[in-house]
Design an enzyme around this catalytic site. Structure first.
Site, mmCIF file in Angstrom:
data_model
loop_
_atom_site.group_PDB
_atom_site.id
_atom_site.type_symbol
_atom_site.label_atom_id
_atom_site.label_comp_id
_atom_site.label_asym_id
_atom_site.label_seq_id
_atom_site.Cartn_x
_atom_site.Cartn_y
_atom_site.Cartn_z
ATOM 1 N N ARG A 1 129.733 88.489 108.148
ATOM 2 C CA ARG A 1 130.632 87.346 108.403
ATOM 3 C C ARG A 1 131.816 87.280 107.461
ATOM 4 N NH1 ARG A 1 126.275 82.806 110.382
ATOM 5 N NH2 ARG A 1 126.252 83.602 112.510
ATOM 6 N N ASP B 1 125.492 78.854 107.217
ATOM 7 C CA ASP B 1 126.026 79.234 108.533
ATOM 8 C C ASP B 1 127.407 78.628 108.802
ATOM 9 O OD1 ASP B 1 123.789 80.740 109.093
ATOM 10 O OD2 ASP B 1 122.731 79.079 110.047
HETATM 11 C C1 S3P Z 1 117.597 79.866 109.272
HETATM 12 C C2 S3P Z 1 117.886 80.194 107.982
HETATM 13 C C3 S3P Z 1 119.158 80.802 107.568
HETATM 14 C C4 S3P Z 1 120.242 80.652 108.627
HETATM 15 C C5 S3P Z 1 119.749 80.926 110.003
HETATM 16 C C6 S3P Z 1 118.575 80.036 110.354
HETATM 17 C C7 S3P Z 1 116.262 79.295 109.578
HETATM 18 O O1 S3P Z 1 118.956 82.175 107.330
HETATM 19 O O2 S3P Z 1 121.330 81.500 108.338
HETATM 20 O O3 S3P Z 1 120.764 80.731 110.953
HETATM 21 O O4 S3P Z 1 116.071 78.754 110.678
HETATM 22 O O5 S3P Z 1 115.377 79.374 108.708
HETATM 23 P P1 S3P Z 1 118.389 82.680 105.919
HETATM 24 O O6 S3P Z 1 117.192 81.885 105.630
HETATM 25 O O7 S3P Z 1 118.049 84.112 106.097
HETATM 26 O O8 S3P Z 1 119.504 82.433 104.961
#
Ligand code: S3P
Length: 473
Positions: free
Chosen positions: A384, A353
């Site tokens: 993004r 992120d």
């Molecule tokens: C998150 C996992 C990430 C991240 C998101 C929050 C989580 O996504 O980008 O903001 O809380 O498990 P991905 O697991 O799809 O990469």
């Protein structure tokens, strides 16, 4: 003169030419755009506290709902994404009470004890709420419906539909499994062993949550380690979660079905992904001296800080401690003197992120920063990679975007700025470019700051408290 009856293909093309795409017309009818602008400042100074971690906040509420008895949560992030989870859990029958700032109490329904929601669950902008809840809903014997805002309705859900279908649930969605989504759940799921095709903590968590209401052992194999908050917190609630090496590399994570989860107290640490905006703002303004207190520094979330240090940033982890089973520190940052670096692809899951804000640091650094392995950035609240590239272009920052790479060429001098950046319903795009505006020669504006409240209510006030200049345009 004869009128020929247009065939259906022609009709479709004509209608498409006349009407704006559906998503756009819905947006313009409902959204209130809040244009924001950030003006250049000399330096930032002071101490602030990071807002609660979004990932951990969602999980604390969801796991509290799956437990019997009371769960008390402190430090919860009260952003729109997490409030969408609160509403969904209430619709499933959990009692979720707000008791004070950041203080919440959940009285859960227990594993498999949720009731059929009476209406469509609206998860707003939150991919985490949608993916994790789909694991819970799929393992209940009723049909439920999910939707979200235009950003969330465009995001891939096939990645959770596939494994949860193997376990026995059925789904009806739009093309590509996109929301609105109907989930036809079952309480007779079969345990699976599933190798993640994308590095995603959300997909891993959805499967493990479905595994809770499944007889036997459900296993996820992750070739690349992703954030492990689910594993840590499920254990805290009393589940048996085994983690070991997978054959051929990576991790093997197994949850044993039908545990009796018990309500627990949870202290939510500050969010490293939110702290990143204040940390980078200080790092790119020479002479700055900023401490961000209470930042989660779980190694599976801390890739940005490792990268900034490689770029030459002066960041000290002070007062390192444990908060609710997660490592936490106060980050003390002194500004100035960043250099371009290569950020290896294998680091992406630990800073997934943070690439938008890293791109801002790179724009202010001397030399080129090469970011590799960014394919997943295209599946976030916006694409993004494209959003960052467009914003950099609007502000005179030289860069090259590839299919899964971004190279940002910094000169060591302040970027031109002066652009208006489209946020595309993406909080991190909005906040990143506002941070750039603090360090550019001309102010930087964003077309819509309203998505910031999904993860970081009070962002502008916090930055301004350090000497920033962020406000309505
Ligand atoms: C998150 C996992 C990430 C991240 C998101 C929050 C989580 O996504 O980008 O903001 O809380 O498990 P991905 O697991 O799809 O990469």
């Amino acid at each position: 003169f004869t009128l020929s009856k247009p065939n259906s293909g022609m009709l479709r093309r004509r209608r498409a030419a006349l009407a704006p795409p559906l998503e756009e017309s819905v947006l313009s009818a409902t959204a209130t755009m809040a244009k924001l602008i950030a003006r250049p400042v000399a330096r930032l100074h002071g101490r602030v506290r990071a807002p609660g971690d979004k990932s951990i906040s969602h999980r604390a509420l969801m796991f509290g709902a799956l437990a019997l008895g009371e769960t008390r949560v402190s430090g919860l992030l009260e952003g729109e994404d997490v409030l969408a989870t609160v509403a969904a859990l209430r619709a499933l029958g959990a009692e979720v009470e707000h008791q004070g700032p950041g203080l919440w109490q959940v009285r859960g329904f227990g594993v498999g004890g949720g009731r059929e929601p009476g209406n469509i669950l609206d998860l707003g902008n939150s991919g985490t709420a949608a993916r994790l809840l789909s694991g819970i809903l799929a393992s209940h014997p009723f049909t439920s419906f999910m939707t979200g805002d235009a950003s969330l309705r465009g995001r891939p859900m096939q990645r959770v539909i596939e494994p949860l279908s193997h376990m026995g649930a059925r789904f009806h969605g739009r093309e590509g499994g996109r929301m609105p989504l109907a989930i036809i759940g079952t309480d007779e799921m079969v345990p699976i062993e599933y190798r993640l095709p994308v590095a995603s903590a959300q997909v891993k968590s959805a499967i493990l949550l479905a595994g809770l209401n499944t007889a036997g052992e459900t296993t996820v194999i992750e070739p690349e380690a992703t954030r492990d908050h689910t594993e840590r917190m499920l254990r805290h609630f009393g589940a048996e979660v085994r983690v070991g090496p997978a054959e051929g590399g990576g991790k093997r994570i197994t949850v044993v079905g039908w545990p009796e989860l018990r309500g627990r107290d949870i202290v939510v640490p500050g969010d490293p992904s939110s702290a990143a905006f204040a940390v980078v703002a200080a790092a790119i303004r020479p002479g700055s001296d900023v401490t961000v207190e209470n930042v989660g520094v779980n190694p599976l979330r801390a890739g940005l800080y490792e990268t900034l240090r490689e770029m030459g940033a002066d960041i000290a982890f002070e007062n390192a401690r444990d908060v609710g089973g997660e490592p936490v520190a106060d980050l003390h940052v002194k500004g100035g003197g960043l250099k371009g670096v290569e950020v290896p692809a294998h680091r992406a899951p630990s800073m997934i992120d943070e690439y938008p804000i890293l791109a801002m640091a790179a724009a202010c650094a001397e030399g080129s920063t090469h970011m590799l392995g960014l394919a997943e950035l295209r599946a976030k609240e916006s694409d993004r990679l494209a959003s960052v590239a467009a914003g950099l272009a609007a502000n005179g920052v030289r860069h090259e975007m590839g299919a899964d790479t971004l190279v940002v060429h910094g000169t060591g001098a302040a970027p031109a700025g002066g652009g208006v950046v489209k946020a595309h319903l993406d909080h991190r795009i909005a906040m990143s470019f506002l941070v750039l505006g603090l360090a550019a020669r001309e102010p930087v504006a964003i077309d819509d700051g309203s998505p910031i409240d999904t993860s970081f209510p009070g962002f502008a006030a916090l930055i301004n408290g350090l000497g920033g200049k962020v406000g309505p345009a």
